[in-house]
Scaffold this motif. Structure first.
Motif, PDB file in Angstrom:
ATOM      1  N   TYR A   1      -5.770 -44.154 -25.718  1.00 19.03           N
ATOM      2  CA  TYR A   1      -4.512 -43.429 -25.877  1.00 19.03           C
ATOM      3  C   TYR A   1      -4.729 -41.915 -25.861  1.00 19.03           C
ATOM      4  N   VAL A   2      -5.670 -41.427 -26.653  1.00 17.92           N
ATOM      5  CA  VAL A   2      -5.918 -39.985 -26.734  1.00 17.92           C
ATOM      6  C   VAL A   2      -6.457 -39.454 -25.409  1.00 17.92           C
ATOM      7  N   ALA A   3      -7.383 -40.195 -24.795  1.00 18.75           N
ATOM      8  CA  ALA A   3      -7.921 -39.764 -23.501  1.00 18.75           C
ATOM      9  C   ALA A   3      -6.817 -39.715 -22.451  1.00 18.75           C
ATOM     10  N   ALA A   4      -5.944 -40.717 -22.451  1.00 15.42           N
ATOM     11  CA  ALA A   4      -4.840 -40.746 -21.488  1.00 15.42           C
ATOM     12  C   ALA A   4      -3.886 -39.572 -21.724  1.00 15.42           C
ATOM     13  N   CYS A   5      -3.603 -39.266 -22.970  1.00 13.61           N
ATOM     14  CA  CYS A   5      -2.728 -38.118 -23.276  1.00 13.61           C
ATOM     15  C   CYS A   5      -3.377 -36.815 -22.825  1.00 13.61           C
ATOM     16  N   ALA A   6      -4.671 -36.688 -23.047  1.00 10.75           N
ATOM     17  CA  ALA A   6      -5.386 -35.475 -22.638  1.00 10.75           C
ATOM     18  C   ALA A   6      -5.373 -35.315 -21.124  1.00 10.75           C
ATOM     19  N   GLU A   7      -5.383 -36.449 -20.405  1.00 12.68           N
ATOM     20  CA  GLU A   7      -5.366 -36.432 -18.938  1.00 12.68           C
ATOM     21  C   GLU A   7      -3.942 -36.515 -18.385  1.00 12.68           C
ATOM     22  N   ASP A   8      -2.955 -36.482 -19.283  1.00 13.85           N
ATOM     23  CA  ASP A   8      -1.537 -36.553 -18.910  1.00 13.85           C
ATOM     24  C   ASP A   8      -1.222 -37.824 -18.109  1.00 13.85           C
ATOM     25  N   ASP A   9      -1.802 -38.948 -18.520  1.00 15.13           N
ATOM     26  CA  ASP A   9      -1.585 -40.245 -17.880  1.00 15.13           C
ATOM     27  C   ASP A   9      -0.649 -41.067 -18.773  1.00 15.13           C
ATOM     28  N   GLN A  10       0.647 -40.885 -18.578  1.00 16.79           N
ATOM     29  CA  GLN A  10       1.657 -41.511 -19.427  1.00 16.79           C
ATOM     30  C   GLN A  10       1.602 -43.039 -19.370  1.00 16.79           C
ATOM     31  N   VAL A  11       1.335 -43.590 -18.201  1.00 12.89           N
ATOM     32  CA  VAL A  11       1.301 -45.046 -18.049  1.00 12.89           C
ATOM     33  C   VAL A  11       0.177 -45.640 -18.894  1.00 12.89           C
ATOM     34  N   ARG A  12      -1.006 -45.072 -18.786  1.00 14.76           N
ATOM     35  CA  ARG A  12      -2.147 -45.572 -19.558  1.00 14.76           C
ATOM     36  C   ARG A  12      -1.947 -45.348 -21.052  1.00 14.76           C
ATOM     37  N   ALA A  13      -1.313 -44.240 -21.427  1.00 18.66           N
ATOM     38  CA  ALA A  13      -1.044 -43.977 -22.845  1.00 18.66           C
ATOM     39  C   ALA A  13      -0.092 -45.020 -23.411  1.00 18.66           C
ATOM     40  N   GLU A  14       0.963 -45.330 -22.674  1.00 11.82           N
ATOM     41  CA  GLU A  14       1.922 -46.349 -23.122  1.00 11.82           C
ATOM     42  C   GLU A  14       1.255 -47.714 -23.231  1.00 11.82           C
ATOM     43  N   GLU A  15       0.413 -48.035 -22.270  1.00  9.45           N
ATOM     44  CA  GLU A  15      -0.295 -49.315 -22.289  1.00  9.45           C
ATOM     45  C   GLU A  15      -1.181 -49.414 -23.529  1.00  9.45           C
ATOM     46  N   ALA A  16      -1.906 -48.363 -23.826  1.00  7.49           N
ATOM     47  CA  ALA A  16      -2.767 -48.357 -25.015  1.00  7.49           C
ATOM     48  C   ALA A  16      -1.934 -48.431 -26.290  1.00  7.49           C
ATOM     49  N   ALA A  17      -0.810 -47.727 -26.329  1.00  7.35           N
ATOM     50  CA  ALA A  17       0.051 -47.725 -27.510  1.00  7.35           C
ATOM     51  C   ALA A  17       0.627 -49.109 -27.780  1.00  7.35           C
ATOM     52  N   ASN A  18       0.796 -49.901 -26.758  1.00 12.29           N
ATOM     53  CA  ASN A  18       1.349 -51.241 -26.927  1.00 12.29           C
ATOM     54  C   ASN A  18       0.309 -52.274 -27.326  1.00 12.29           C
ATOM     55  N   ARG A  19      -0.951 -51.902 -27.377  1.00 16.74           N
ATOM     56  CA  ARG A  19      -2.013 -52.849 -27.749  1.00 16.74           C
ATOM     57  C   ARG A  19      -2.056 -53.130 -29.241  1.00 16.74           C
ATOM     58  N   VAL A  20      -1.664 -52.149 -30.036  1.00 13.73           N
ATOM     59  CA  VAL A  20      -1.748 -52.280 -31.491  1.00 13.73           C
ATOM     60  C   VAL A  20      -0.453 -51.763 -32.109  1.00 13.73           C
ATOM     61  N   SER A  21      -0.281 -52.005 -33.391  1.00 15.81           N
ATOM     62  CA  SER A  21       0.923 -51.526 -34.074  1.00 15.81           C
ATOM     63  C   SER A  21       0.913 -49.998 -34.140  1.00 15.81           C
ATOM     64  N   PRO A  22       2.081 -49.389 -34.269  1.00 13.30           N
ATOM     65  CA  PRO A  22       2.130 -47.918 -34.385  1.00 13.30           C
ATOM     66  C   PRO A  22       1.306 -47.394 -35.561  1.00 13.30           C
ATOM     67  N   GLY A  23       1.321 -48.093 -36.667  1.00 13.18           N
ATOM     68  CA  GLY A  23       0.533 -47.666 -37.830  1.00 13.18           C
ATOM     69  C   GLY A  23      -0.961 -47.720 -37.551  1.00 13.18           C
ATOM     70  N   ALA A  24      -1.397 -48.792 -36.882  1.00  7.70           N
ATOM     71  CA  ALA A  24      -2.815 -48.925 -36.538  1.00  7.70           C
ATOM     72  C   ALA A  24      -3.220 -47.845 -35.544  1.00  7.70           C
ATOM     73  N   LEU A  25      -2.361 -47.570 -34.565  1.00  9.71           N
ATOM     74  CA  LEU A  25      -2.656 -46.528 -33.588  1.00  9.71           C
ATOM     75  C   LEU A  25      -2.765 -45.170 -34.279  1.00  9.71           C
ATOM     76  N   SER A  26      -1.846 -44.899 -35.183  1.00 14.57           N
ATOM     77  CA  SER A  26      -1.878 -43.636 -35.920  1.00 14.57           C
ATOM     78  C   SER A  26      -3.169 -43.506 -36.721  1.00 14.57           C
ATOM     79  N   PHE A  27      -3.584 -44.567 -37.370  1.00 15.37           N
ATOM     80  CA  PHE A  27      -4.833 -44.559 -38.120  1.00 15.37           C
ATOM     81  C   PHE A  27      -6.011 -44.300 -37.189  1.00 15.37           C
ATOM     82  N   GLY A  28      -6.048 -44.973 -36.038  1.00 20.26           N
ATOM     83  CA  GLY A  28      -7.133 -44.795 -35.079  1.00 20.26           C
ATOM     84  C   GLY A  28      -7.188 -43.391 -34.512  1.00 20.26           C
ATOM     85  N   VAL A  29      -6.020 -42.831 -34.188  1.00 20.82           N
ATOM     86  CA  VAL A  29      -5.963 -41.463 -33.663  1.00 20.82           C
ATOM     87  C   VAL A  29      -6.430 -40.483 -34.735  1.00 20.82           C
TER      88      VAL A  29
END
Length: 103
Positions: A41-69
Motif C-alpha cells: 500500500y505505501v509503496a503504491a502510494c509513493a509511486e502514485d499507483d492508485q489501483v495497486r493501493a486500493e488492491e492492497a487496502a482491500n486485503r486487510v481491515s482498515p484498522g489492520a492496514l492503519s496499524f501496518g502503515v
C-alpha cells in the motif's frame, strides 16, 4: 477543518474517499499478512499507483492496514534517523517540511 496535503491523504485510507462515497464490498479475506499489505500500500502510494493501493487496502481491515502503515513509518523513521545520526523527531519534522525547533 484544514485541508490535508495530497500526499498525506493518499497514505491514509480513511481520508481518501469522501464520506458520501459508496464503499465497495471487501472480498473474503484469506489470511493476508497485514505487514505485506501495508508495504504494498505505501509503496503504491509513493509511486502514485492508485489501483495497486486500493488492491492492497482491500486485503486487510482498515484498522489492520492503519496499524501496518504506522509500524512501517516507525521502522522507516528509526532507520533514517540512524543513517543520518539525528533524532527520530528531527528526521520526521524534516520529512514533513517542518521547522526544527530546539527542545
Amino acid at each position: 477543518m484544514t485541508q490535508m496535503p495530497e500526499r498525506l491523504r493518499r497514505l491514509l485510507p480513511f481520508a481518501r474517499r469522501p464520506p458520501e462515497a459508496a464503499v465497495p464490498a471487501r472480498p473474503a479475506r484469506q489470511g493476508h499478512n497485514l505487514f505485506e499489505a501495508a508495504a504494498v500500500y505505501v509503496a503504491a502510494c509513493a509511486e502514485d499507483d492508485q489501483v495497486r493501493a486500493e488492491e492492497a487496502a482491500n486485503r486487510v481491515s482498515p484498522g489492520a492496514l492503519s496499524f501496518g502503515v504506522n509500524e512501517l513509518a516507525c521502522r522507516a523513521l528509526i532507520t533514517l534517523a540512524r543513517e543520518r545520526n539525528e533524532s527520530p523527531l528531527s528526521v520526521a519534522r524534516s520529512l514533513l517540511g517542518l521547522r526544527n525547533e530546539s527542545a
